[in-house]
Design an enzyme around this catalytic site. Structure first.
Site, mmCIF file in Angstrom:
data_model
loop_
_atom_site.group_PDB
_atom_site.id
_atom_site.type_symbol
_atom_site.label_atom_id
_atom_site.label_comp_id
_atom_site.label_asym_id
_atom_site.label_seq_id
_atom_site.Cartn_x
_atom_site.Cartn_y
_atom_site.Cartn_z
ATOM 1 N N GLU A 36 0.845 -1.188 0.000
ATOM 2 C CA GLU A 36 0.000 0.000 0.000
ATOM 3 C C GLU A 36 0.886 1.246 0.000
ATOM 4 O O GLU A 36 2.006 1.227 0.505
ATOM 5 C CB GLU A 36 -0.920 0.025 1.240
ATOM 6 C CG GLU A 36 -2.079 -0.934 1.123
ATOM 7 C CD GLU A 36 -3.229 -0.642 2.104
ATOM 8 O OE1 GLU A 36 -3.151 0.327 2.876
ATOM 9 O OE2 GLU A 36 -4.204 -1.415 2.072
ATOM 10 N N HIS A 98 -4.618 6.841 0.363
ATOM 11 C CA HIS A 98 -3.806 5.629 0.315
ATOM 12 C C HIS A 98 -4.387 4.674 -0.722
ATOM 13 O O HIS A 98 -5.487 4.885 -1.215
ATOM 14 C CB HIS A 98 -3.659 4.978 1.697
ATOM 15 C CG HIS A 98 -4.917 4.395 2.270
ATOM 16 N ND1 HIS A 98 -5.896 5.178 2.842
ATOM 17 C CD2 HIS A 98 -5.358 3.115 2.355
ATOM 18 C CE1 HIS A 98 -6.880 4.384 3.263
ATOM 19 N NE2 HIS A 98 -6.586 3.130 2.976
ATOM 20 N N HIS A 100 -5.453 0.719 -2.156
ATOM 21 C CA HIS A 100 -5.994 -0.574 -1.723
ATOM 22 C C HIS A 100 -5.787 -1.599 -2.833
ATOM 23 O O HIS A 100 -5.964 -1.266 -3.998
ATOM 24 C CB HIS A 100 -7.514 -0.478 -1.490
ATOM 25 C CG HIS A 100 -7.898 -0.135 -0.101
ATOM 26 N ND1 HIS A 100 -9.195 -0.220 0.344
ATOM 27 C CD2 HIS A 100 -7.165 0.310 0.954
ATOM 28 C CE1 HIS A 100 -9.250 0.163 1.615
ATOM 29 N NE2 HIS A 100 -8.039 0.490 2.008
ATOM 30 N N ASP A 111 -9.439 2.213 8.630
ATOM 31 C CA ASP A 111 -9.208 3.446 7.848
ATOM 32 C C ASP A 111 -9.993 4.609 8.449
ATOM 33 O O ASP A 111 -9.476 5.712 8.609
ATOM 34 C CB ASP A 111 -9.682 3.271 6.396
ATOM 35 C CG ASP A 111 -8.752 2.387 5.584
ATOM 36 O OD1 ASP A 111 -7.582 2.232 5.968
ATOM 37 O OD2 ASP A 111 -9.217 1.862 4.551
#
Ligand SMILES: [Zn+2]
Length: 162
Positions: A36, A98, A100, A111
């Site tokens: 990630e 971010h 995934h 999250d």
């Protein structure tokens, strides 16, 4: 080419610039082992428009694996300070992003909890903040007012030129 994302938000427009999207899609988790990635979002608040114009990218100080990304607070702050300085004080922290390893991403419980915690401990210049997730085929954008989720959007990632 990627086009900027434009979202109709409560009484204003949210724009995520092409430059920011191009930076993010370099980190799409296509490979089975890709970790990630993520960082912070910065942008400019106009009358009636919030424009996301900056995103930091992973540094060697971040903790990264396949299903987790913990950014270094120090490198994020350096990025925010730099953008603030070069924009002469108009570009400010606007949230987090971010990746995934899924096609159409949605935030996990962790999250959401992490995001709220970050917002609570950060010095925020904007009451509106964004949580963006970059999947393999789509973007997720959650728009928050302080720590309250107001609206969520999904947008496809078109014409990837990774
Ligand atoms: Zn996540």
């Amino acid at each position: 080419m990627l086009q900027a994302i434009e979202l109709d938000y409560v009484g204003c427009k949210i724009v995520i610039t092409e430059e920011v999207l191009m930076k993010m899609i370099r980190y799409i988790q296509i490979g089975f082992k890709d970790p990630e990635s993520g960082g912070v979002l910065t942008g400019i608040i106009y009358d009636g428009e919030i424009r996301v114009t900056g995103c930091s990218v992973p540094t060697r100080y971040d903790k990264r694996n396949r299903y987790n990304f913990i950014r270094s607070a120090k490198s994020a702050q350096t990025f925010i300070n730099t953008r603030f300085a070069i924009s002469e004080g108009i570009e400010v922290y606007l949230g987090e992003w971010h990746t995934h390893p899924e096609d159409h991403p949605t935030p996990s419980g962790i999250d959401i909890a992490d995001f709220k915690k970050t917002i609570q401990v950060s010095r925020i210049n904007s009451e509106t903040t964004l949580m963006m997730i970059v999947g393999r085929k789509g973007f997720y954008i959650g728009v928050y007012k302080y720590t309250i989720l107001i609206q969520q959007y999904s947008r496809p990632i078109l014409n990837i030129t990774k």
